[in-house]
Design a protein around this motif. Structure first.
Motif, short mmCIF file in Angstrom:
data_model
loop_
_atom_site.label_atom_id
_atom_site.label_comp_id
_atom_site.label_asym_id
_atom_site.label_seq_id
_atom_site.Cartn_x
_atom_site.Cartn_y
_atom_site.Cartn_z
N ARG A 173 -8.82 -7.23 5.67
CA ARG A 173 -8.33 -6.42 4.56
C ARG A 173 -7.16 -5.55 5.02
N ALA A 174 -6.23 -5.33 4.11
CA ALA A 174 -5.08 -4.46 4.38
C ALA A 174 -4.75 -3.67 3.13
N TYR A 175 -4.36 -2.40 3.32
CA TYR A 175 -4.04 -1.50 2.22
C TYR A 175 -2.76 -0.74 2.55
N TYR A 176 -1.86 -0.65 1.57
CA TYR A 176 -0.63 0.11 1.75
C TYR A 176 -0.92 1.58 1.43
N PHE A 177 -0.56 2.47 2.36
CA PHE A 177 -0.82 3.89 2.17
C PHE A 177 0.34 4.70 2.74
N ARG A 340 -10.02 7.24 -0.83
CA ARG A 340 -10.01 7.27 -2.30
C ARG A 340 -9.07 6.19 -2.85
N LEU A 341 -7.90 6.06 -2.23
CA LEU A 341 -6.96 5.02 -2.65
C LEU A 341 -7.56 3.64 -2.42
N ARG A 342 -8.19 3.43 -1.28
CA ARG A 342 -8.79 2.14 -0.97
C ARG A 342 -9.82 1.74 -2.03
N GLN A 343 -10.62 2.70 -2.49
CA GLN A 343 -11.61 2.40 -3.51
C GLN A 343 -10.95 1.92 -4.80
N ARG A 344 -9.88 2.59 -5.20
CA ARG A 344 -9.15 2.18 -6.41
C ARG A 344 -8.55 0.79 -6.24
N LEU A 345 -7.94 0.54 -5.08
CA LEU A 345 -7.32 -0.75 -4.84
C LEU A 345 -8.36 -1.86 -4.80
N ASP A 346 -9.51 -1.61 -4.19
CA ASP A 346 -10.57 -2.61 -4.14
C ASP A 346 -11.06 -2.96 -5.54
N GLN A 347 -11.20 -1.95 -6.39
CA GLN A 347 -11.66 -2.20 -7.76
C GLN A 347 -10.67 -3.08 -8.51
N SER A 348 -9.39 -2.80 -8.36
CA SER A 348 -8.38 -3.60 -9.04
C SER A 348 -8.23 -4.97 -8.42
#
Length: 354
Positions: A173-177, A340-348
């Motif tokens: 997994r990867a997330y832009y922050f 918090r951002l990761r949770q939103r991104l995972d949901q979308s």
């Protein structure tokens, strides 16, 4: 903060087009008039292209976790806070593909070849820290993306990525922050650790992303490319002597060669905006001394620093093997913001995916 409402799920089957509507209209005239005409008119029209408009897939979620649907202006005022609009909700695009062939070819099954090529480059810059993309992508591997268009023709930014290989039991997994104190955003894993490695004693402190690594043989790319704005300061990583400046400028652009005094390693800095005037051949510079500014000169298609190393015998060296490396881990409030951002991104990212 709100669940991101993707612009369009590119995995969904296409809606019926205007041609279908017209056929319904003609059929209606032929078989009995108004009833058939009405049927033709009520067929759904084709959605706009993926990067053109937003389809609100799910109700937005207020910052406190409650639904914003059905809440009037008076109720919001009574609550004492106005729910902020999520700036990503109007741009995010969701894509879910299975790998067959190259990454570019797999993406091209859902979009135009030019867009697929551009998005594949963005995705590759993340996956390359985990895999050899020439041999490690297997048929049946799955890639889920959340991305957005950014300024520039056909440019994209990956917001979240989930790669899974059932045959090998691998998930990444990867997330832009981007934190408020950072000049650029970075990609982090689910725990908040950077995915890219950083060089210790790096020649450049502020850069957006490493866009190309040195390949194993050095035949295709002989160094490391750091994407950075024109004018970004470049410094001597170690105590060094200046060997030469600005040679073969048609390809190299403005350039600099240093020889590190402790190791005898030669370092090339290419495509510079300028070498600082005081940096002349024979001058000894201490570690951390500003020596140049990054640019987009010579055979270069975008602003970046090319950093290349050669051993005392001339053998090409990988900067990520010569320099010590580190991966930054988020801490404290910054990590909480990321989670918090990761949770939103995972949901979308998972919305609408079985």
């Amino acid at each position: 903060m709100g669940v991101l409402n993707p612009i369009r799920d590119l995995s969904d089957p296409p809606k019926r087009s205007f041609r279908t509507v017209l056929m319904g209209f003609l059929l209606g005239l032929g078989v009995g008039g108004f009833g058939g005409f009405f049927l033709g008119r009520t067929l759904p029209a084709e959605e706009p292209p993926a990067a053109a408009a937003v389809a609100a897939a799910e109700p937005a979620i207020a910052a406190d976790g409650g639904s914003m649907d059905g809440e009037g202006p008076g109720e919001a005022a009574d609550a004492g806070a106005e729910a902020a609009k999520d700036p990503l909700a109007d741009r995010a695009i969701r894509l879910d593909i299975e790998i067959h062939g190259s990454l570019t070819a797999s993406l091209a099954t859902r979009m135009g070849s030019r867009e697929a090529d551009t998005l594949a480059a963005q995705v590759s810059r993340i996956l390359v820290w985990w895999f050899d993309l020439r041999r490690d992508l297997l048929p049946g591997d799955r890639l889920q993306l959340l991305y957005e268009p950014v300024a520039g023709p056909g440019e994209f930014r990956v917001l979240a990525l989930l790669f899974s290989s059932e045959s090998r039991g691998i998930t990444r997994r990867a997330y832009y922050f981007k934190s408020k104190d950072s000049a650029y955003g970075r990609y982090f894993d689910e725990q908040g650790q950077e995915i890219e490695k950083r060089l210790e004693n790096s020649p450049i402190q502020e850069y957006e992303q490493i866009t190309e690594l040195m390949d194993a043989s050095g035949r295709r790319h002989r160094g490391v490319d750091f994407k950075a704005d024109v004018g970004t300061p470049i410094q001597a990583p170690f105590r060094a002597v200046v060997v030469r400046t600005n040679w073969q400028t048609r390809g190299n652009g403005n350039c600099l060669e240093l020889r590190y005094l402790s190791s005898g390693v030669s370092a090339l800095f290419l495509h510079l905006d300028e070498v600082l005037p005081e940096i002349r051949p024979g001058k000894v510079v201490e570690a951390g001394t500003p020596v140049a500014r990054s640019g987009n000169t010579g055979r270069s298609t975008a602003p970046h620093l090319h950093y290349e190393l050669h051993g005392p015998t001339g053998r090409l060296l990988n900067p990520f093997e010569f320099h010590p490396t580190v991966r930054r881990a988020l801490e404290g409030d910054e990590r909480e913001e990321f989670l918090r951002l990761r949770q939103r991104l995972d949901q979308s990212l998972s919305a609408g995916v079985n």
